[in-house]
Enzyme design. Structure first.
Site, PDB file in Angstrom:
ATOM      1  N   SER A 157       0.779  -1.235   0.000  1.00  0.00           N
ATOM      2  CA  SER A 157       0.000   0.000   0.000  1.00  0.00           C
ATOM      3  C   SER A 157       0.812   1.287   0.000  1.00  0.00           C
ATOM      4  O   SER A 157       0.301   2.325  -0.357  1.00  0.00           O
ATOM      5  CB  SER A 157      -0.969   0.016   1.181  1.00  0.00           C
ATOM      6  OG  SER A 157      -0.279  -0.211   2.380  1.00  0.00           O
ATOM      7  N   HIS A 158       2.062   1.269   0.408  1.00  0.00           N
ATOM      8  CA  HIS A 158       2.874   2.480   0.433  1.00  0.00           C
ATOM      9  C   HIS A 158       2.097   3.647   1.042  1.00  0.00           C
ATOM     10  O   HIS A 158       1.838   4.647   0.395  1.00  0.00           O
ATOM     11  CB  HIS A 158       3.351   2.870  -0.969  1.00  0.00           C
ATOM     12  CG  HIS A 158       4.196   1.820  -1.604  1.00  0.00           C
ATOM     13  ND1 HIS A 158       3.917   1.310  -2.830  1.00  0.00           N
ATOM     14  CD2 HIS A 158       5.302   1.181  -1.166  1.00  0.00           C
ATOM     15  CE1 HIS A 158       4.824   0.390  -3.139  1.00  0.00           C
ATOM     16  NE2 HIS A 158       5.668   0.302  -2.144  1.00  0.00           N
ATOM     17  N   VAL A 159       1.735   3.497   2.273  1.00  0.00           N
ATOM     18  CA  VAL A 159       0.912   4.502   2.937  1.00  0.00           C
ATOM     19  C   VAL A 159       1.631   5.850   2.956  1.00  0.00           C
ATOM     20  O   VAL A 159       2.793   5.950   3.329  1.00  0.00           O
ATOM     21  CB  VAL A 159       0.556   4.055   4.373  1.00  0.00           C
ATOM     22  CG1 VAL A 159      -0.249   5.116   5.085  1.00  0.00           C
ATOM     23  CG2 VAL A 159      -0.209   2.737   4.325  1.00  0.00           C
ATOM     24  N   CYS A 160       0.938   6.870   2.505  1.00  0.00           N
ATOM     25  CA  CYS A 160       1.485   8.218   2.392  1.00  0.00           C
ATOM     26  C   CYS A 160       0.532   9.212   3.032  1.00  0.00           C
ATOM     27  O   CYS A 160      -0.618   8.913   3.274  1.00  0.00           O
ATOM     28  CB  CYS A 160       1.654   8.606   0.914  1.00  0.00           C
ATOM     29  SG  CYS A 160       2.733   7.532  -0.008  1.00  0.00           S
TER      30      CYS A 160
END
Length: 164
Positions: free
Chosen positions: A90-93
């Site tokens: 998900s590469h949470v940003c």
């Protein structure tokens, strides 16, 4: 498993997830850390557009996979509500967004916290969107930029670096 091990592969894809007013971070009113401070709460769910994008992108990847004439093809687009349990790359940003206006952002273009000039926050938290691509390179570039700006501007004249 033994028979198919050397002829099995996985193909995946990632799409973007754009900012939604319904997705945000807040302090949890019920859960606290060992020091009594509220924990961070994530309120997030896939908007309808993200789910449609997942269907579309997975369909395109399935077309590519089908051209390889597989014995079996399993296409599993993201569906339903967001769940933090399964791996999803998900590469949470976001959460501490960079911008030009302190009324709608947390850090300036130097990753300096508005109204706290001696605090810099470096990381993917500065992104307003999840770009659907691994953020590591961009985070590294932002870290180099922040380090440069701290050395070239802040250390020479401590304070907010709005125009530098």
């Amino acid at each position: 498993m033994v028979k198919n091990y050397l002829s099995t592969m996985s193909i995946g894809c990632e799409a973007s997830s754009y900012t939604q007013r319904t997705n945000y971070l807040s302090l949890d009113p019920n859960y606290k850390d060992p020091h009594g401070r509220p924990l961070l709460r994530i309120t997030f769910d896939f908007p309808e557009n993200d789910l449609r994008m997942a269907q579309y992108c997975t369909g395109k990847v399935a077309e590519i996979a089908k051209s390889m004439n597989p014995r079996q093809l399993v296409a599993k687009p993201t569906s339903g509500h967001w769940n933090s349990v399964p791996y999803q790359s998900s590469h949470v940003c976001g959460g501490f967004v960079m911008g030009a206006d302190p009324s709608n952002s947390s850090v300036n273009k130097h990753l300096q916290v508005w109204d706290v000039p001696n605090l810099f926050v470096v990381g993917a938290s500065a992104f307003p969107q999840n770009p659907g691509y691994n953020p590591t390179g961009t985070v590294g570039a932002l870290a180099y930029k922040a380090a440069h700006d701290i050395r070239a501007y802040y250390l020479k004249r401590p304070g907010e670096m709005i125009t530098a």
